[in-house]
Design an enzyme around this catalytic site. Structure first.
Site, PDB file in Angstrom:
ATOM      1  N   TYR A 170      28.015  35.580  39.696  1.00  0.00           N
ATOM      2  CA  TYR A 170      28.503  34.334  40.263  1.00  0.00           C
ATOM      3  C   TYR A 170      27.420  33.259  40.086  1.00  0.00           C
ATOM      4  CZ  TYR A 170      31.001  38.158  42.509  1.00  0.00           C
ATOM      5  OH  TYR A 170      31.672  39.321  42.736  1.00  0.00           O
ATOM      6  N   HIS A 195      32.545  50.106  47.972  1.00  0.00           N
ATOM      7  CA  HIS A 195      32.876  50.417  49.372  1.00  0.00           C
ATOM      8  C   HIS A 195      33.941  51.498  49.368  1.00  0.00           C
ATOM      9  CE1 HIS A 195      36.719  48.211  49.191  1.00  0.00           C
ATOM     10  NE2 HIS A 195      36.069  47.211  48.616  1.00  0.00           N
ATOM     11  N   ASP A 249      41.609  39.076  42.914  1.00  0.00           N
ATOM     12  CA  ASP A 249      41.197  40.266  43.666  1.00  0.00           C
ATOM     13  C   ASP A 249      42.305  40.571  44.665  1.00  0.00           C
ATOM     14  OD1 ASP A 249      40.015  42.204  45.274  1.00  0.00           O
ATOM     15  OD2 ASP A 249      38.087  41.187  45.416  1.00  0.00           O
ATOM     16  N   HIS A 268      26.441  40.979  46.671  1.00  0.00           N
ATOM     17  CA  HIS A 268      27.105  42.089  47.369  1.00  0.00           C
ATOM     18  C   HIS A 268      26.768  43.419  46.700  1.00  0.00           C
ATOM     19  CE1 HIS A 268      30.163  42.450  44.158  1.00  0.00           C
ATOM     20  NE2 HIS A 268      30.237  41.140  44.181  1.00  0.00           N
ATOM     21  N   ASP A 292      42.507  48.301  45.691  1.00  0.00           N
ATOM     22  CA  ASP A 292      41.663  47.103  45.693  1.00  0.00           C
ATOM     23  C   ASP A 292      41.149  46.903  44.276  1.00  0.00           C
ATOM     24  OD1 ASP A 292      39.971  45.001  46.226  1.00  0.00           O
ATOM     25  OD2 ASP A 292      38.629  46.113  47.539  1.00  0.00           O
ATOM     26  N   ARG A 303      34.280  38.986  38.370  1.00  0.00           N
ATOM     27  CA  ARG A 303      34.204  40.302  39.008  1.00  0.00           C
ATOM     28  C   ARG A 303      35.214  41.218  38.317  1.00  0.00           C
ATOM     29  NH1 ARG A 303      34.148  38.762  43.865  1.00  0.00           N
ATOM     30  NH2 ARG A 303      36.316  38.977  44.547  1.00  0.00           N
ATOM     31  N   GLU A 320      32.746  47.476  41.713  1.00  0.00           N
ATOM     32  CA  GLU A 320      33.072  46.063  41.552  1.00  0.00           C
ATOM     33  C   GLU A 320      31.845  45.178  41.320  1.00  0.00           C
ATOM     34  OE1 GLU A 320      34.348  44.142  45.308  1.00  0.00           O
ATOM     35  OE2 GLU A 320      34.476  46.170  46.126  1.00  0.00           O
ATOM     36  N   ASP A 324      57.098  33.100  70.263  1.00  0.00           N
ATOM     37  CA  ASP A 324      57.823  34.359  70.078  1.00  0.00           C
ATOM     38  C   ASP A 324      57.908  34.834  68.631  1.00  0.00           C
ATOM     39  OD1 ASP A 324      59.543  32.489  69.073  1.00  0.00           O
ATOM     40  OD2 ASP A 324      61.250  33.005  70.344  1.00  0.00           O
ATOM     41  N   HIS A 349      38.420  48.504  53.410  1.00  0.00           N
ATOM     42  CA  HIS A 349      37.005  48.846  53.584  1.00  0.00           C
ATOM     43  C   HIS A 349      37.009  50.042  54.531  1.00  0.00           C
ATOM     44  CE1 HIS A 349      34.676  45.348  51.790  1.00  0.00           C
ATOM     45  NE2 HIS A 349      35.939  45.041  51.596  1.00  0.00           N
ATOM     46  N   HIS A 386      34.926  35.556  49.231  1.00  0.00           N
ATOM     47  CA  HIS A 386      36.180  35.842  49.925  1.00  0.00           C
ATOM     48  C   HIS A 386      37.037  34.584  50.022  1.00  0.00           C
ATOM     49  CE1 HIS A 386      34.741  39.805  52.032  1.00  0.00           C
ATOM     50  NE2 HIS A 386      34.896  39.918  50.742  1.00  0.00           N
ATOM     51  N   GLU A 410      36.755  45.044  38.997  1.00  0.00           N
ATOM     52  CA  GLU A 410      36.789  46.065  40.056  1.00  0.00           C
ATOM     53  C   GLU A 410      37.865  47.099  39.779  1.00  0.00           C
ATOM     54  OE1 GLU A 410      37.318  46.257  44.942  1.00  0.00           O
ATOM     55  OE2 GLU A 410      37.952  44.475  43.812  1.00  0.00           O
TER      56      GLU A 410
END
Length: 442
Positions: free
Chosen positions: A393, A359, A264, A355, A275, A411, A389, A42, A366, A247, A413
């Site tokens: 890496y 986006h 991020d 990547h 973002d 990164r 972004e 619940d 996204h 991610h 962004e």
């Protein structure tokens, strides 16, 4: 449910009018909200309203279903909502019920959710096309729609009209949503500003031996303290080699001295998302090697922003970032070969930059919208909002790379709005220059 006092219900009505014009006299649109999710027996997961339903109605209660069309109907906007339930409301708060659906949200008619199945056939009696998403997590709605379609096809020979086609609502809504109106732009600016201020605050929690989870907690606290409804997505706080996992959201390691941490995250403000990514030196000072890699990504970030204007494409943005990355990596010895050939092929840089650079951004982090039109990259228009972004890496197990470069992920962004003559960086108040990043941590 108490509606947002700042909501502009006339704006939702204008959007519905546009959709009704597109539907005409022989199509309907069905937008079901997602179900509530539970943990255990619940415990309820915080509910996230459906973006498409919200975009056209402003409605945020679970399980609701909006039906629009056909244009010729006496009541072209129908809402199916949870009925008032005083006993349940003691536990979960007041519901709007049937009355609020009409009086506050502008529905022509409203009914309890349980009546959707019996009433849909009447709503769709003159429809030859039904726009509905069949992957929204509502098997009950899917079953009702498919049953209607099967029944309609069986009687079409004598009735002369019946739904023949199920279509994706994206065909009606995505082009509307990808170009933001003035209200949406204001909300996206708010989300971006809130996120930037929160990053500045959370940056001061970054130090050797601090937990990734502590930085995440500092961000979430800063978001909520400034009025966000929460995070746009689970925050990434990736120290050391964790930053090479795109991610990574476990956020359970301690931050090591002389390493970097990639953060991020984004706040959600009145449904609209930000973002942002920044990469920080854990001890407050970039090493020479870290600074060299960081500056390559920063150059790619600047190159990408420089080409944003109406008429350009996100492919142009990506290619500009890619070119800057390739040239910088050649100078550092991460790549070998001809720069133009490497940029054209993209295969050699893929392990280091897997990547795309952008986006769409909006009600979803996204956000919806095609990146291609007529087999060509879509041209940017004023009002479009997206991320920029670029990243670099170098995984721990990368071969043919000096050991001191391995295990580093970076990164940078920001969120960008296309304007009539260029672009506006919505997160500009959060610095990107390496020295400014260091200063922000003090």
């Amino acid at each position: 449910m108490v509606p947002n006092p700042q909501a502009d219900f006339s704006l939702y009505a204008q959007r519905r009018e546009h959709v009704l014009d597109r539907l005409g006299d022989d199509a309907i649109l069905i937008l079901p909200a997602g179900p509530e999710l539970h943990v255990g027996r619940d415990a309820e997961v915080p509910y996230q309203p459906d973006s498409e339903l919200y975009y056209l109605t402003g409605y945020t209660e679970p399980e609701a279903i909006a039906v629009l069309g056909p244009r010729c109907a006496d009541a072209p906007f129908t809402l199916f909502v949870r009925a008032r339930d005083p006993e349940r409301e003691v536990w979960t708060g007041v519901r709007g019920g049937i009355e609020a659906a009409c009086d506050l949200f502008g529905a022509d008619v409203a009914f309890p959710i349980g009546e959707f199945g019996e009433r849909l056939s009447r709503l769709a009696v003159n429809a030859s096309r039904i726009y509905v998403r069949t992957d929204a997590g509502r098997r009950d709605i899917d079953d009702i729609v498919l049953k209607l379609l099967k029944s309609a096809l069986a009687r079409r020979q004598r009735a002369g009209v019946a739904p023949l086609t199920l279509s994706d609502p994206a065909l009606l809504l995505d082009d509307m949503r990808v170009v933001k109106d003035a209200t949406e732009i204001t909300l996206l600016r708010d989300a971006a500003s809130l996120t930037a201020a929160s990053f500045r605050e959370a940056a001061k929690s970054i130090r050797p031996n601090a937990g990734e989870w502590q930085v995440e907690a500092a961000l979430n606290y800063a978001f909520r303290r400034r009025g966000a409804s929460g995070s746009s997505f689970p925050a990434i706080v990736a120290g050391g080699a964790n930053a090479t996992i795109l991610h990574y959201t476990t956020n359970e390691r301690e931050l090591a001295d002389n390493t970097l941490v990639l953060v991020d995250a984004g706040a959600r403000r009145r449904m609209y998302c930000a973002d942002v990514s920044r990469t920080f030196p854990v001890n407050g000072k970039f090493t020479d090697v870290q600074r060299d890699l960081y500056d390559v990504v920063l150059a790619a970030h600047a190159a990408a922003i420089a080409v944003v204007r109406p008429g350009a494409t996100l492919q142009d943005v990506h290619r500009s970032a890619l070119a800057a990355l390739v040239h910088g990596m050649l100078e550092l010895g991460l790549l070998e070969g001809d720069a133009e050939a490497l940029i054209e092929a993209e295969t050699s840089i893929k392990p280091f930059y897997p990547h795309k650079t952008s986006h769409w951004l909006g009600l979803d982090v996204h956000d919806v919208g095609d990146y291609m039109k007529d087999a060509q990259p879509r041209r940017l228009e004023a009002g479009m909002v997206f991320t920029i972004e670029p990243g670099l890496y170098v995984a721990q197990d990368t071969v043919d790379v000096p050991g001191y470069l391995r295990g580093i992920g970076i990164r940078i962004e920001d969120d960008v709005l296309v304007t009539e003559d260029g672009c506006e960086v919505l997160t500009l108040e959060l610095p990107t220059d390496a020295r400014a990043v260091e200063e922000m941590m003090r």
